[in-house]
Design a protein around this motif. Structure first.
Motif, PDB file in Angstrom:
ATOM      1  N   GLY A 114     140.568  86.526  68.659  1.00  0.00           N
ATOM      2  CA  GLY A 114     140.249  87.588  69.778  1.00  0.00           C
ATOM      3  C   GLY A 114     139.018  88.377  69.555  1.00  0.00           C
ATOM      4  O   GLY A 114     138.262  88.302  68.838  1.00  0.00           O
ATOM      5  N   ARG A 115     139.527  89.908  70.006  1.00  0.00           N
ATOM      6  CA  ARG A 115     138.456  90.972  70.065  1.00  0.00           C
ATOM      7  C   ARG A 115     138.184  91.278  68.728  1.00  0.00           C
ATOM      8  O   ARG A 115     138.896  91.153  67.773  1.00  0.00           O
ATOM      9  N   THR A 116     137.073  92.051  68.389  1.00  0.00           N
ATOM     10  CA  THR A 116     136.669  92.507  67.494  1.00  0.00           C
ATOM     11  C   THR A 116     136.653  94.102  67.614  1.00  0.00           C
ATOM     12  O   THR A 116     136.497  94.647  68.640  1.00  0.00           O
ATOM     13  N   GLY A 117     136.475  94.642  66.486  1.00  0.00           N
ATOM     14  CA  GLY A 117     136.193  96.075  66.546  1.00  0.00           C
ATOM     15  C   GLY A 117     137.356  97.144  66.257  1.00  0.00           C
ATOM     16  O   GLY A 117     137.736  97.966  65.842  1.00  0.00           O
ATOM     17  N   SER A 118     138.436  96.649  67.108  1.00  0.00           N
ATOM     18  CA  SER A 118     139.868  97.321  67.252  1.00  0.00           C
ATOM     19  C   SER A 118     141.036  96.269  67.126  1.00  0.00           C
ATOM     20  O   SER A 118     140.796  94.980  67.368  1.00  0.00           O
ATOM     21  N   PRO A 119     142.243  96.554  66.491  1.00  0.00           N
ATOM     22  CA  PRO A 119     142.970  95.678  66.009  1.00  0.00           C
ATOM     23  C   PRO A 119     143.494  94.639  67.250  1.00  0.00           C
ATOM     24  O   PRO A 119     143.964  95.244  68.164  1.00  0.00           O
ATOM     25  N   ILE A 120     143.361  93.462  66.906  1.00  0.00           N
ATOM     26  CA  ILE A 120     144.038  92.244  67.780  1.00  0.00           C
ATOM     27  C   ILE A 120     145.393  92.332  67.698  1.00  0.00           C
ATOM     28  O   ILE A 120     146.208  92.334  66.731  1.00  0.00           O
ATOM     29  N   THR A 121     146.024  92.205  68.716  1.00  0.00           N
ATOM     30  CA  THR A 121     147.697  92.212  68.927  1.00  0.00           C
ATOM     31  C   THR A 121     148.046  90.712  69.417  1.00  0.00           C
ATOM     32  O   THR A 121     147.449  90.070  69.950  1.00  0.00           O
ATOM     33  N   GLU A 122     149.366  90.618  69.218  1.00  0.00           N
ATOM     34  CA  GLU A 122     149.899  89.248  69.584  1.00  0.00           C
ATOM     35  C   GLU A 122     149.888  89.147  71.091  1.00  0.00           C
ATOM     36  O   GLU A 122     149.927  88.115  71.679  1.00  0.00           O
ATOM     37  N   GLN A 123     149.740  90.158  71.942  1.00  0.00           N
ATOM     38  CA  GLN A 123     149.506  90.353  73.467  1.00  0.00           C
ATOM     39  C   GLN A 123     148.106  89.815  73.871  1.00  0.00           C
ATOM     40  O   GLN A 123     147.921  89.446  75.011  1.00  0.00           O
ATOM     41  N   ASN A 124     147.292  89.995  72.769  1.00  0.00           N
ATOM     42  CA  ASN A 124     145.830  89.432  73.402  1.00  0.00           C
ATOM     43  C   ASN A 124     145.618  88.012  73.149  1.00  0.00           C
ATOM     44  O   ASN A 124     145.613  87.181  72.234  1.00  0.00           O
TER      45      ASN A 124
END
Length: 297
Positions: A114-124
């Motif tokens: 998933g994305r970087t820089g901010s916490p990835i969550t299970e919804q991502n």
């Protein structure tokens, strides 16, 4: 339950098999070789002979089990993209075989999808631009009634017997005489102890949700510089910054991982499953497990 476990002789899969036995399930380990089969038998597991590069040899076990936990992965990073593609093909073959069977398929994935820089969550959802996302495509078989789920693992799954990134970084520090970090070292790696990760895999297969993404994350994000400092302390070598443009020459195949900023949350996982980490954190574990006394990798 009778549960097929791929990778049952490995670092994470072995811990899962042990936890399944503790919970009085009947794990069946996938074995490619006679020596692997013997190791599984010695550990108290039944054995199915097959190879993850031959999907039919793996799917042939599905009719005989109640669920599948897939953790095997080819960790030859010189062909990483191909390994990710092959993993996705195997998982799709397993999911197709499970259509109409009312069974559960849980697979290992990674927080790096998933994305970087901010916490990835299970919804991502996983980004299709990232090779490892191939390991999550099978989740769509939930529409066909398969109880599908992935357990996303951090770059650092630590514990006794670790052969992955921390030992690789330790080997580099020993070779170069310096424990390095790229840039300012503020990029973050999430982490989990392998025994905590194993418990989550078992919770996931027992609870059997559809199209579920779980995060086996105990520590949301540890600065890479902090990890490098712990390695330097453990080896008795200096810890130093290296410019980003020199990272590849120092880290080699590890360069893209060393620069990862991949914080990850497990809030939904913990609230939904009741799972919570119990084991010591990464830095404490590095100081209490034999990461530094013997050559790594």
């Amino acid at each position: 339950m009778r549960i097929l476990v791929t990778g049952a002789t490995g670092f994470i899969g072995g811990a899962i098999a042990k936890e399944l036995l503790h919970r009085r399930h009947n794990p069946i380990g996938l074995a490619r070789s006679a020596s692997s089969a013997d190791a599984l038998l010695d550990a108290g597991l039944d054995v199915h002979r097959g190879d993850i590069t031959d999907p039919e040899s793996v799917t042939s076990a599905v009719d005989e089990v109640d669920a599948v936990i897939h953790t095997a992965f080819n960790h030859d990073f010189s062909r990483y993209t191909a390994s990710c593609r092959e993993d996705g093909q195997l998982l799709n073959a397993l999911a197709r075989k499970l259509v109409g069977a009312n069974k559960t398929l849980i697979a290992a994935s990674a927080t790096i999808v998933g994305r970087t820089g901010s916490p990835i969550t299970e919804q991502n959802a996983a980004s299709e631009q990232i090779p490892r996302s191939s390991s999550e495509a099978f989740l769509s078989y939930a529409d066909d009634g398969v109880r599908t789920g992935v357990v996303r693992l951090p770059p650092t799954v630590h514990g006794d017997g670790d052969t992955a990134f921390i030992p690789a970084l330790t080997a580099l520090a020993r070779e170069h005489g310096v424990s390095a970090y790229p840039g300012d070292g503020s990029n973050r790696w999430p982490a989990v102890h392998r025994d905590d990760a194993a418990r989550l895999f078992c919770d996931a297969v027992e609870q059997g949700r559809h199209d579920a993404r779980y995060h086996a994350v105990a520590e949301t994000g540890i600065a890479f510089r902090t990890i490098a400092e712990a390695i330097g302390e453990g080896l008795g070598v200096p810890c130093e910054r290296i410019p980003n443009d020199q990272a590849e020459s120092h880290f080699g195949w590890l360069a893209m991982f060393a620069a990862l900023d991949n914080p990850a949350s497990s809030e939904w996982t913990q609230e939904t499953t009741g799972w919570a980490p119990r084991e010591m954190g990464l830095i404490s574990n590095m100081r209490n497990v034999d990461y530094f006394n013997t050559p790594s990798l």
